[in-house]
Design a protein around this motif. Structure first.
Motif, PDB file in Angstrom:
ATOM      1  N   THR A 130       2.106  -4.886   2.561  1.00 31.90           N
ATOM      2  CA  THR A 130       1.880  -3.964   1.437  1.00 31.90           C
ATOM      3  C   THR A 130       1.957  -4.572   0.045  1.00 31.90           C
ATOM      4  N   ARG A 134      13.646   2.830   5.243  1.00 34.94           N
ATOM      5  CA  ARG A 134      12.903   3.882   5.955  1.00 34.94           C
ATOM      6  C   ARG A 134      11.627   3.347   6.596  1.00 34.94           C
ATOM      7  N   ASP A 135      11.185   2.174   6.158  1.00 35.27           N
ATOM      8  CA  ASP A 135       9.976   1.594   6.743  1.00 35.27           C
ATOM      9  C   ASP A 135      10.307   0.608   7.856  1.00 35.27           C
ATOM     10  N   LEU A 164       7.803  -0.713  -9.402  1.00 35.12           N
ATOM     11  CA  LEU A 164       8.085  -0.496  -7.974  1.00 35.12           C
ATOM     12  C   LEU A 164       7.439   0.795  -7.469  1.00 35.12           C
ATOM     13  N   GLN A 165       6.879   1.555  -8.383  1.00 37.47           N
ATOM     14  CA  GLN A 165       6.117   2.730  -7.955  1.00 37.47           C
ATOM     15  C   GLN A 165       4.772   2.314  -7.359  1.00 37.47           C
ATOM     16  N   HIS A 166       4.214   1.263  -7.930  1.00 37.90           N
ATOM     17  CA  HIS A 166       2.860   0.877  -7.510  1.00 37.90           C
ATOM     18  C   HIS A 166       2.809  -0.470  -6.784  1.00 37.90           C
ATOM     19  N   HIS A 168       4.357  -2.131  -3.710  1.00 40.75           N
ATOM     20  CA  HIS A 168       5.051  -1.474  -2.600  1.00 40.75           C
ATOM     21  C   HIS A 168       5.871  -2.445  -1.769  1.00 40.75           C
ATOM     22  N   ILE A 169       7.190  -2.262  -1.846  1.00 43.01           N
ATOM     23  CA  ILE A 169       8.058  -3.062  -0.977  1.00 43.01           C
ATOM     24  C   ILE A 169       8.673  -2.155   0.086  1.00 43.01           C
ATOM     25  N   PHE A 170       8.931  -2.775   1.221  1.00 38.22           N
ATOM     26  CA  PHE A 170       9.516  -2.010   2.318  1.00 38.22           C
ATOM     27  C   PHE A 170      10.960  -1.629   1.999  1.00 38.22           C
ATOM     28  N   SER A 171      11.324  -0.453   2.430  1.00 35.16           N
ATOM     29  CA  SER A 171      12.718  -0.039   2.341  1.00 35.16           C
ATOM     30  C   SER A 171      13.214   0.216   3.767  1.00 35.16           C
TER      31      SER A 171
END
Lengths: 280, 779
Positions: free
Chosen positions: B683, B708-709, B699-701, B703-706
């Motif tokens: 991503t 939840r991913d 960080l809105q646009h 995309h890094i994994f958190s």
């Protein structure tokens, strides 16, 4: 948006007076999570509308009434007969955001990536607005353009009424994102009313990849009277979405956004069909 | 494998700073900011390539609350580099505190220090600048084009080591090597391959952005508190840029809120240092997230051509890597990163005929820097996919192909001797390798028996398995140096002072464990302090996967010396020769059981009673090899063939890091690095407009994994014992980020028969590849 003052009215009328008097210098605020996206730096007074009893979900004849300041987490947790709206909230932002972000905050100022308007259009929701009198407005009219236009005189959205899904109705919803907390690349929603396997009525909506959340009447017309099946869905979608200026976000091209829209809309129709079959 | 009966090492003790961090105790740079601080804001270049024709700071200077404005007209012009590497740096001196030219969107123009961030921001807006716009160079091809605009046309840029540097051609570095006869190797192959690959920009995205604070102490010394991986390099570079002696500078590194390589860089200290010298005030500067993306360092995008040959029996006859790296506007880590594309990748598989030819080019784009994986991440994407192609061509399972070819204990590679960092490398024989076991255990964990070719897959959603093998290094041999100092306190506890920098990795804890193990005490007896150029001994800093292996061995050696002193004093107290005593349970005991003295008694005795001295010692360590950790990563994915969306279902990461000094922390490092790698693969994307400005700098646009991913993930530590490392340890920190892109790339091929030559594997990129490669959908 630069917040310079804060007031907390105790009634809707008091809030309306504040907002009326403040004019462009006032902004109703509930969860406040959308303020981040308002880049205007003019100073404003926040009028907190969370202490006026506008939250909560109640059953009403033919559906449900959701208070405008109901947190999305509460909607996500709500369960009832012929209700499916919680599924939409589950996929929105993060749990922390859903705890404070409200239904009204999400639909009074609509951003292109907004998910809830797409679902509400498909569900044929009704907006309850308090001005000098309480008026009800169809979601089609409400989302015709930026809803903020309706609240300039201090009027407030106080509730949204979502019709219950009938026994032969199915709801489908899908959102494409890059990461779980990412904004929508494409959101689709559909409600199908079926009789003997034939689509009697359809409401189909899209957002994310569309410039503004919108209903897709050409797709709906192409579905009506035809068998509810994959091939019919594909041809209805293929013929009904090329009039939209699909917009690729987050690095996607517009062409791909249109392709993605087509796939997502077919998927939501399939989901709506499955939903209807399972409940019939 | 050698096994040891460890008491502290190889145990998952709790991180020594865990509780203070959990309780929110002051730990980070911003926590120590006094009230009367000046705040810095920078006027950044809005242009990718331009000359500053005029600049007027008068209005900004006159604004109430403004303490100073810096620009090229009022600071010394000192060529330097910002990369925190050894001395002399393998980096061009192509940077100035402020220059008359800007070379990327986000380059420095002028800085303001003011009483509040708001005043500083307003003053920045009051600075009037006129630019002469120059043609921007926005790609590798544009940089190398005949007659391309010269990005570094200033006469005073140079490189302090004897390597090629051709700024007039926009070339920062060239590096290559040959072993055997590559052409002959290709000719001898039954199958040959020649493919181009491209890897993208990425940012480290630490929670804490770049931040530093400058103060003048009572003795008129400049004290810098900085979130830096390299306090000693920072001190050296700061002395150079401010033109003051090193002795006038103290650099303190408090807790770092994440770095991943990004803070192996000198980006703030010169400006705040200059302001502090001029105002005698505390000066604080922290990047916002947008600045972190645009001006902070990035992972170098690299274009590869990989040529290889293989015989039907699985022997690799030739392996060639041609690469061009885009270092952006400044050279920094360009040379060393491209070197690691070869040195940390090509030795992994047996091959007598190796070709490696690379160059690094300037562009008017964001600046590449050190980023976990450091070139190996990029190169493994290309090489490990080509390994799968070779295996497929000869009809061999990808696992069997790698098991046949990977380097093993007692073996070497000509690459080790040829490629160093800024100079030739060091010959090395592999002393520990658990890769075979990594592959075996990983295959079991993912259930590789389900592996079937893509031709047998049908339906809209198709699942694929993919894997890859990896290596990295442990420190830079004969270049990096670390030191440790240990002193014993009255109660039998110990102060461990280390220059090594814990950047969230847990190195304070594991270095404490190493010392405790050697001293024969519990971790609770260790008081660890890092890093402070006045108070702790020298260490190059936290990079090149060096802390455990290099600083850890320095720590162990210092502890060994202190332990010997303890034994001597204990023996003296027991009136025995030292050979007649042993250490046990924090006591020195007579072997015959006739007596014992506690460590606390020994400390008090040596401090107060007889033959007084403080039990303490220091040790330094350099390494003569860089033993690779090894890893095998496995992944299961599902591709939506209607959209190209890749869904990650399961990830298995195995790693041989020698002895895991702290298994939980090693697992944590691995999981974190894998998540970072997945995010990079799927991503993360720098998007630019046509003028070279990053358009998704948030960080809105971006995309890094958190969490939840996070897919189902399994981490398996496969122990080996590296004799040259402290208690058998090698490194663990970088290798884990290298696997996701190649493993997922291979899994995509296994799912749908489409080969991905670039990433991130976004929906659209996969969808386009499907169309370009004629993906035929079967129901």
């Amino acid at each position: 948006m630069k917040l310079c003052d804060f007031v907390r009215p105790r009634s809707i009328e008091e809030a309306r007076r504040y907002l009326h008097d403040l004019g462009p210098g006032g902004i109703p605020i509930a969860g406040g999570t959308a303020l981040h996206f308002l880049l205007d730096e003019k100073p404003v007074t926040a009028v907190d509308i969370t202490r006026m009893g506008l939250d909560g979900i109640t059953e009403i004849p033919g559906g449900y009434r959701i208070g405008a300041t109901t947190p999305l987490a509460d909607i996500q947790a709500y369960r009832a007969e012929r209700w499916a709206f919680h599924e939409v909230c589950r996929r929105l932002a993060t749990h922390q955001v859903r705890n404070i972000s409200t239904l009204g905050g999400n639909i009074c100022r609509v951003f292109p990536w907004a998910d809830l308007p797409v679902a509400l259009i498909a569900l044929n929701a009704t907006m309850v607005i308090r001005g000098d009198h309480e008026i009800k407005m169809s979601c089609d009219e409400y989302f015709q353009s930026q809803p903020a236009r309706l609240f300039k005189n201090g009027d407030l959205l106080v509730a949204v009424e979502v019709p219950a899904l009938g026994p032969h109705m199915g709801f489908g919803y899908k959102k494409e994102v890059k990461t779980s907390k990412g904004f929508s690349l494409m959101t689709g929603a559909a409600v199908l009313t079926l009789k003997d396997g034939v689509v009697q009525n359809a409401r189909v909506a899209a957002g994310g990849a569309a410039p503004f959340p919108c209903r897709l009447p050409r797709v709906e017309e192409a579905l009506k009277g035809n068998k509810a099946e994959s091939e019919g869905f594909k041809s209805a979608v293929a013929s009904g979405i090329d009039n939209i200026n699909w917009k690729g976000r987050e690095g996607l091209t517009d062409d791909y956004a249109q392709h993605l829209a087509g796939v997502v809309l077919c998927d939501v129709l399939e989901r709506a069909l499955t939903f209807a079959k399972e409940r019939s | 494998m050698q096994t040891k009966d460890f008491k502290v090492v190889n145990k998952s003790v709790t991180k020594i700073d865990a509780m203070s961090l959990a309780l929110g105790k002051p730990s980070y740079v911003a926590d120590f900011k006094p009230e009367d601080t000046l705040y810095v804001k920078m006027l950044w270049s809005p242009h990718a390539h331009a000359r500053i024709t005029s600049i007027d700071i008068s209005a900004a200077e006159k604004m109430p609350g403004v303490a100073g404005v810096l620009y090229h007209g009022n600071v010394p012009r000192v060529p330097h580099c910002t990369a925190g590497q050894g001395y002399p740096e393998p980096s061009p001196y192509d940077t100035f505190m402020f220059d008359t030219k800007v070379r990327y969107v986000g380059d420095r123009v002028a800085a303001v220090a003011a009483e509040s961030p708001e005043i500083a921001e307003a003053a920045v807006k009051a600075i009037k600048v006129e630019y002469e716009l120059l043609e921007p160079v926005l790609s590798i091809d544009a940089a190398l084009k005949e007659g391309a605009p010269i990005i570094h046309d200033e006469p005073d840029c140079s490189i302090p080591i004897p390597v090629p540097y051709e700024p007039e051609k926009n070339i920062v570095a060239r590096l290559g090597m040959e072993a055997g006869d590559f052409d002959a190797g290709m000719a001898a192959a039954d199958f040959t391959f020649d493919h181009d690959y491209e890897t993208p920009y990425a940012q480290h995205c630490p929670m804490e952005t770049y931040v530093a604070m400058a103060q003048m102490d009572a003795r008129d010394r400049l004290v810098i508190t900085s979130s830096t991986q390299v306090p000693f390099h920072t001190r050296r570079l700061l002395a150079l840029t401010l033109q003051i002696p090193v002795r006038r500078i103290r650099v303190i590194k408090p807790r770092i809120g994440g770095a991943f390589g990004s803070k192996q860089e000198f980006l703030l200290e010169d400006v705040i240092g200059m302001f502090a010298l001029r105002t005698r005030r505390t000066v604080f500067w922290q990047f916002d997230r947008q600045e972190n993306f645009r001006t902070g360092r990035t992972r170098h995008p690299i274009r590869f051509r990989i040529r290889s040959g293989v015989k039907k029996d699985g022997a690799i006859t030739a392996m060639g890597m041609d690469a061009v790296s885009n270092t952006g506007a400044y050279g920094g880590h360009g040379l060393t990163v491209i070197g690691c594309c070869g040195s940390k990748v090509l030795p992994l598989y047996h091959c007598d005929n190796i070709h490696f030819d690379t160059k690094v080019v300037y562009t008017n784009l964001p600046v590449g820097g050190a980023y976990r994986g450091f070139g190996a991440t990029q190169a493994f994407f290309a090489v490990e996919q080509q390994m799968d192609m070779m295996a497929e061509a000869i009809g061999m399972d990808p696992i069997a192909f790698r098991q046949r070819n990977h380097i093993k204990v007692g073996e070497s590679s000509p690459v080790f001797a040829a490629l160093g960092e800024g100079k030739e490398g060091v010959p090395m024989t592999i002393g520990s390798c658990g890769l075979g076991e990594c592959i075996t255990q990983g295959a079991d964990a993912i259930d590789w028996s389900r592996y079937t070719p893509h031709t047998e897959k049908t339906g809209r959603y198709r699942r694929g398995l993919g894997m890859c093998c990896l290596m990295q290094g442990s420190s830079v041999p004969l270049i990096d140096m670390g030191s440790a100092h240990i002193k014993m306190n009255d109660d039998g506890s110990f102060n461990l002072h280390i220059g090594a920098t814990d950047l969230g990795t847990g190195s304070d804890t594991i270095l404490g464990q190493i010392a405790a193990e050697q001293l024969g005490v519990g971790i609770d007896k260790m008081i660890v302090y890092s890093s402070d150029t006045d108070m702790t001994p020298f260490d190059v800093g936290a990079y090149a996967s060096s802390t455990t292996y290099l600083s850890g061995e320095a720590t162990r050696k210092a502890a060994e010396k202190v332990f010997n002193q303890i034994c001597q004093v204990g023996a003296e107290m027991l009136d025995l020769p030292v050979e007649e005593v042993v250490s046990e349970d924090e006591e020195i005991r007579a072997k015959d059981g006739s007596g014992s003295v506690s460590y606390a008694d020994i400390a008090l005795y040596s401090l107060y009673e007889k033959n007084q001295f403080q039990i303490q010692d220091t040790a330094s360590h350099i390494t003569h090899k860089s033993p690779p950790p090894f890893a095998a990563h496995f992944v299961e994915i599902e591709v939506d063939t209607f959209t190209g969306h890749v869904k990650l279902l399961k990830y298995v990461a195995t790693v041989d890091c020698g002895t895991a000094i702290n298994p939980k922390l090693a697992e944590g490092q691995t999981e974190g690095g894998v998540m970072n790698g997945i995010s990079y693969a799927l991503t993360e994307e720098y998007l630019f407009d046509e003028k070279g400005k990053m358009t998704n700098a948030s960080l809105q646009h971006y995309h890094i994994f958190s969490l939840r991913d996070k897919p189902e993930m399994k981490t398996i530590l496969v122990p080996s014992y590296e004799d040259t490392g402290p208690f058998g340890a090698k490194s663990v920190s970088e290798i884990c980020i290298n696997g996701a892109a190649p493993a997922i790339g291979n899994a995509i091929y296994n799912a749908i028969g489409v080969r991905m030559y670039s990433f991130p594997f976004t929906r659209e990129r996969v969808w386009n590849a499907m169309r370009e490669q004629g993906f035929a959908r079967k129901s």
